[in-house]
Design a protein around this motif. Structure first.
Motif, PDB file in Angstrom:
ATOM      1  N   SER A 267       5.131  11.253  11.993  1.00 24.24           N
ATOM      2  CA  SER A 267       4.087  11.204  10.975  1.00 24.24           C
ATOM      3  C   SER A 267       3.736  12.638  10.606  1.00 24.24           C
ATOM      4  O   SER A 267       3.940  13.560  11.402  1.00 24.24           O
ATOM      5  N   ALA A 268       3.235  12.801   9.396  1.00 23.94           N
ATOM      6  CA  ALA A 268       2.897  14.145   8.919  1.00 23.94           C
ATOM      7  C   ALA A 268       1.710  14.068   7.975  1.00 23.94           C
ATOM      8  O   ALA A 268       1.458  13.024   7.360  1.00 23.94           O
ATOM      9  N   ARG A 269       1.002  15.191   7.875  1.00 21.86           N
ATOM     10  CA  ARG A 269      -0.119  15.311   6.932  1.00 21.86           C
ATOM     11  C   ARG A 269       0.087  16.572   6.104  1.00 21.86           C
ATOM     12  O   ARG A 269       0.409  17.634   6.638  1.00 21.86           O
ATOM     13  N   ILE A 270      -0.129  16.425   4.796  1.00 16.68           N
ATOM     14  CA  ILE A 270      -0.079  17.564   3.879  1.00 16.68           C
ATOM     15  C   ILE A 270      -1.359  17.558   3.056  1.00 16.68           C
ATOM     16  O   ILE A 270      -1.745  16.527   2.505  1.00 16.68           O
ATOM     17  N   ASP A 271      -2.013  18.712   2.961  1.00 12.91           N
ATOM     18  CA  ASP A 271      -3.136  18.887   2.050  1.00 12.91           C
ATOM     19  C   ASP A 271      -2.654  19.755   0.889  1.00 12.91           C
ATOM     20  O   ASP A 271      -1.983  20.770   1.114  1.00 12.91           O
TER      21      ASP A 271
ATOM     22  N   PHE B  94      12.599  10.422   0.070  1.00  9.04           N
ATOM     23  CA  PHE B  94      12.096   9.076   0.314  1.00  9.04           C
ATOM     24  C   PHE B  94      13.219   8.070   0.529  1.00  9.04           C
ATOM     25  O   PHE B  94      14.244   8.117  -0.146  1.00  9.04           O
ATOM     26  N   ASN B  95      12.976   7.140   1.432  1.00 12.71           N
ATOM     27  CA  ASN B  95      13.850   5.995   1.594  1.00 12.71           C
ATOM     28  C   ASN B  95      13.704   5.117   0.353  1.00 12.71           C
ATOM     29  O   ASN B  95      12.603   5.022  -0.217  1.00 12.71           O
ATOM     30  N   GLU B  96      14.772   4.474  -0.048  1.00 15.82           N
ATOM     31  CA  GLU B  96      14.703   3.637  -1.258  1.00 15.82           C
ATOM     32  C   GLU B  96      13.724   2.469  -1.107  1.00 15.82           C
ATOM     33  O   GLU B  96      13.244   1.925  -2.097  1.00 15.82           O
TER      34      GLU B  96
ATOM     35  N   TRP C 121      16.210  12.248   8.471  1.00 19.96           N
ATOM     36  CA  TRP C 121      14.792  11.960   8.320  1.00 19.96           C
ATOM     37  C   TRP C 121      14.498  11.547   6.889  1.00 19.96           C
ATOM     38  O   TRP C 121      14.983  12.161   5.937  1.00 19.96           O
ATOM     39  N   THR C 122      13.694  10.503   6.735  1.00 18.73           N
ATOM     40  CA  THR C 122      13.340   9.995   5.419  1.00 18.73           C
ATOM     41  C   THR C 122      11.909   9.464   5.448  1.00 18.73           C
ATOM     42  O   THR C 122      11.465   8.889   6.450  1.00 18.73           O
ATOM     43  N   ILE C 123      11.183   9.663   4.361  1.00 17.75           N
ATOM     44  CA  ILE C 123       9.827   9.144   4.254  1.00 17.75           C
ATOM     45  C   ILE C 123       9.918   7.658   3.918  1.00 17.75           C
ATOM     46  O   ILE C 123      10.577   7.276   2.944  1.00 17.75           O
TER      47      ILE C 123
ATOM     48  N   ASN D 190       4.694   8.567   6.867  1.00 22.88           N
ATOM     49  CA  ASN D 190       5.427   8.039   8.009  1.00 22.88           C
ATOM     50  C   ASN D 190       6.900   8.247   7.694  1.00 22.88           C
ATOM     51  O   ASN D 190       7.357   7.935   6.586  1.00 22.88           O
ATOM     52  N   LEU D 191       7.615   8.798   8.675  1.00 26.48           N
ATOM     53  CA  LEU D 191       9.032   9.076   8.510  1.00 26.48           C
ATOM     54  C   LEU D 191       9.816   8.404   9.629  1.00 26.48           C
ATOM     55  O   LEU D 191       9.315   8.247  10.746  1.00 26.48           O
TER      56      LEU D 191
END
Length: 125
Positions: free
Chosen positions: A88-92, A36-38, A114-116, A106-107
């Protein structure tokens, strides 16, 4: 090749998402924090239909204080969509600390990494 290919970008983003998944499964935010981005944020809707969330530290606190290790948790990266430095990404995820979630991320590729920058989620009943 001078610029990264879609395949390389996809693999790099998957590596970031895997840090998130591992941290959740082990109930240890220190594993997911580098993904993650800060300045990242998290938002969802509570059981009363109200918006909840804010700075990403809220997620880290919940993972460390309220979640338990979930070695039987299962997750699937449903999709990753990449355009330039945005994705963008999706995780279930099933059976993580007794919950089932769908997460949308969103990244951004910031300074070559790459950072969320944002997570929104749905908790399944």
């Amino acid at each position: 090749m001078n610029s990264p290919t879609f395949v390389q970008e996809y693999k790099d983003i998957l590596e970031v998402l895997n840090k998130y998944n591992e941290g959740g499964t082990k109930a240890d935010s220190s594993i997911m924090k580098p993904a993650f981005n800060e300045q990242a944020t998290i938002f969802g809707v509570d059981t009363n239909g109200k918006l909840v969330g804010g700075p990403i530290q809220g997620l880290f606190d919940i993972i460390d204080n309220d979640f338990k290790p979930s070695p039987n948790a299962k997750n699937a990266v449903v999709r990753i969509d990449i355009v330039g430095t945005a994705a963008s990404a999706r995780i279930d995820t099933d059976d993580i600390s007794g919950f089932r979630f769908t997460d949308f991320f969103n990244l951004l590729k910031v300074e070559g990494k790459w950072t969320i920058v944002n997570k929104i989620y749905h908790t399944h009943g």
